[in-house]
Scaffold this motif. Structure first.
Motif, short mmCIF file in Angstrom:
data_model
loop_
_atom_site.label_atom_id
_atom_site.label_comp_id
_atom_site.label_asym_id
_atom_site.label_seq_id
_atom_site.Cartn_x
_atom_site.Cartn_y
_atom_site.Cartn_z
N ALA A 97 25.15 96.30 111.57
CA ALA A 97 25.40 94.98 112.16
C ALA A 97 26.45 94.22 111.36
O ALA A 97 27.33 93.56 111.91
CB ALA A 97 24.10 94.19 112.24
N ASP A 98 26.37 94.30 110.02
CA ASP A 98 27.36 93.64 109.17
C ASP A 98 28.75 94.20 109.41
O ASP A 98 29.74 93.46 109.48
CB ASP A 98 26.98 93.80 107.69
N THR A 99 28.84 95.53 109.54
CA THR A 99 30.14 96.17 109.80
C THR A 99 30.71 95.69 111.13
O THR A 99 31.90 95.38 111.24
CB THR A 99 29.98 97.69 109.82
N ALA A 100 29.83 95.64 112.15
CA ALA A 100 30.30 95.18 113.47
C ALA A 100 30.77 93.74 113.40
O ALA A 100 31.77 93.36 114.03
CB ALA A 100 29.18 95.32 114.49
N ALA A 101 30.08 92.89 112.65
CA ALA A 101 30.47 91.49 112.52
C ALA A 101 31.82 91.35 111.84
O ALA A 101 32.67 90.54 112.24
CB ALA A 101 29.40 90.72 111.73
N VAL A 102 32.04 92.14 110.79
CA VAL A 102 33.33 92.11 110.08
C VAL A 102 34.45 92.52 111.02
O VAL A 102 35.52 91.90 111.06
CB VAL A 102 33.28 93.03 108.86
N GLN A 103 34.21 93.57 111.81
CA GLN A 103 35.23 94.03 112.75
C GLN A 103 35.51 92.98 113.82
O GLN A 103 36.66 92.75 114.21
CB GLN A 103 34.78 95.34 113.41
N ALA A 104 34.44 92.30 114.29
CA ALA A 104 34.62 91.24 115.29
C ALA A 104 35.43 90.09 114.72
O ALA A 104 36.31 89.53 115.39
CB ALA A 104 33.25 90.75 115.77
N ASP A 105 35.14 89.72 113.47
CA ASP A 105 35.90 88.64 112.83
C ASP A 105 37.36 89.01 112.69
O ASP A 105 38.25 88.18 112.93
CB ASP A 105 35.31 88.34 111.43
N SER B 273 15.64 99.66 108.64
CA SER B 273 16.09 98.27 108.76
C SER B 273 17.38 98.03 107.98
O SER B 273 18.31 97.37 108.46
CB SER B 273 14.99 97.34 108.24
N ASP B 274 17.46 98.62 106.76
CA ASP B 274 18.68 98.47 105.97
C ASP B 274 19.87 99.09 106.69
O ASP B 274 20.98 98.54 106.66
CB ASP B 274 18.50 99.13 104.60
N SER B 275 19.65 100.25 107.32
CA SER B 275 20.75 100.92 108.03
C SER B 275 21.25 100.07 109.19
O SER B 275 22.45 99.91 109.40
CB SER B 275 20.27 102.28 108.55
N VAL B 276 20.28 99.51 109.95
CA VAL B 276 20.66 98.66 111.09
C VAL B 276 21.41 97.42 110.60
O VAL B 276 22.40 97.00 111.18
CB VAL B 276 19.40 98.24 111.88
N THR B 277 20.95 96.85 109.49
CA THR B 277 21.60 95.65 108.95
C THR B 277 23.03 95.95 108.53
O THR B 277 23.95 95.17 108.80
CB THR B 277 20.82 95.12 107.74
N ARG B 278 23.22 97.11 107.84
CA ARG B 278 24.58 97.48 107.42
C ARG B 278 25.50 97.67 108.62
O ARG B 278 26.65 97.26 108.61
CB ARG B 278 24.54 98.75 106.56
N SER C 38 18.48 104.08 115.49
CA SER C 38 17.33 104.26 114.60
C SER C 38 17.24 105.69 114.11
O SER C 38 16.85 105.95 112.97
CB SER C 38 16.07 103.88 115.37
N ILE C 39 17.56 106.65 114.99
CA ILE C 39 17.52 108.07 114.58
C ILE C 39 18.48 108.31 113.44
O ILE C 39 18.16 108.99 112.46
CB ILE C 39 17.86 108.97 115.78
N ARG C 40 19.72 107.72 113.54
CA ARG C 40 20.67 107.92 112.45
C ARG C 40 20.14 107.30 111.17
O ARG C 40 20.28 107.84 110.07
CB ARG C 40 22.03 107.30 112.83
N GLY C 41 19.52 106.10 111.31
CA GLY C 41 18.95 105.46 110.13
C GLY C 41 17.84 106.28 109.53
O GLY C 41 17.73 106.43 108.31
#
Length: 226
Positions: free
Chosen positions: A67-75, A60-65, A5-8
């Motif tokens: 999370a999306d990056t982590a999901a792409v890496q997991a895939d 919230s947008d930062s956290v979402t981005r 959150s601090i980074r966001g």
């Protein structure tokens, strides 16, 4: 507040400061002077008055981005693992097929050698009598080297290499104690007097019934007949 959150929030603050700086710069270029109290007050108000709702949305947008990056890496990792597993399975299948093909090739070569050797011993000069050494030499020509000991074990137990051996109770005859002995006529009419004919018949019987002399010997050890 979590490190994420601090980074966001830092991103949100930097964005807000950039936006405010642009507004103040426009105002300075037209009217305000560096020491103008009104300009300073406006600047101070814009920097300190970032709406809380906007901050929350930016976080919230930062956290979402992220999370999306982590999901792409997991895939990507999952796809890579699946591809690696498929490659390993294909390699193992190829190895098994190669081993099976090599085994089949060896067996075919052994059968071909046995047929060729059997033809050779069938052409041996016919004698009135044969010694054990002569009979064993014939067998060594007909049987593959890695199968000969098993072949020899069976003949030794059945007839002690006596091609005229007769079982008094059953009438089984010859090196392999064929019952009836006339079975061996399928190979040659001289089955009673020619050990080469008996060897040819016995080898063919072991191969057709058990797969090889060694497999026949394994059965013999478990049952004392074959």
């Amino acid at each position: 507040m979590s490190p994420l959150s601090i980074r966001g929030f830092a991103v949100a603050s930097a964005t807000a400061v950039t936006a405010v700086g642009s507004v103040v710069g426009v105002a300075s270029g037209s009217v305000a002077q560096p020491n103008d109290p009104e300009a300073t007050a406006t600047d101070t108000t814009l920097l300190s008055d970032i709406p809380a709702g906007q901050q929350a949305r930016l976080q919230s947008d930062s956290v979402t981005r992220q999370a999306d990056t982590a999901a792409v890496q997991a895939d990507a990792s999952a796809r890579q693992a699946a591809e690696e597993s498929a490659r390993k399975a294909a390699a193992e299948t190829a190895v098994h097929r190669k081993e099976a093909a090599e085994k089949a090739k060896r067996q075919a070569e052994e059968r071909a050698k046995a047929r060729a050797a059997s033809q050779d011993i069938s052409a041996s000069p016919v004698q009135n009598s044969y010694t054990v050494a002569q009979i064993q030499a014939m067998a060594q020509q007909a049987v593959a080297g890695d199968q000969f000991q098993c072949f020899s074990n069976i003949v030794s137990h059945e007839s002690s290499w006596n091609y005229r051996a007769v079982n008094a109770s059953s009438g089984a005859y010859g090196l392999f104690q064929a019952l009836p002995g006339s079975k061996m006529a399928s190979v040659g009419a001289d089955w009673q007097t020619n050990p080469a004919t008996q060897i040819k018949w016995g080898l063919a019987y072991m191969n057709s019934s058990y797969g090889s002399p060694c497999q026949a010997w394994t059965f013999w050890q478990a049952n004392h007949w074959y």
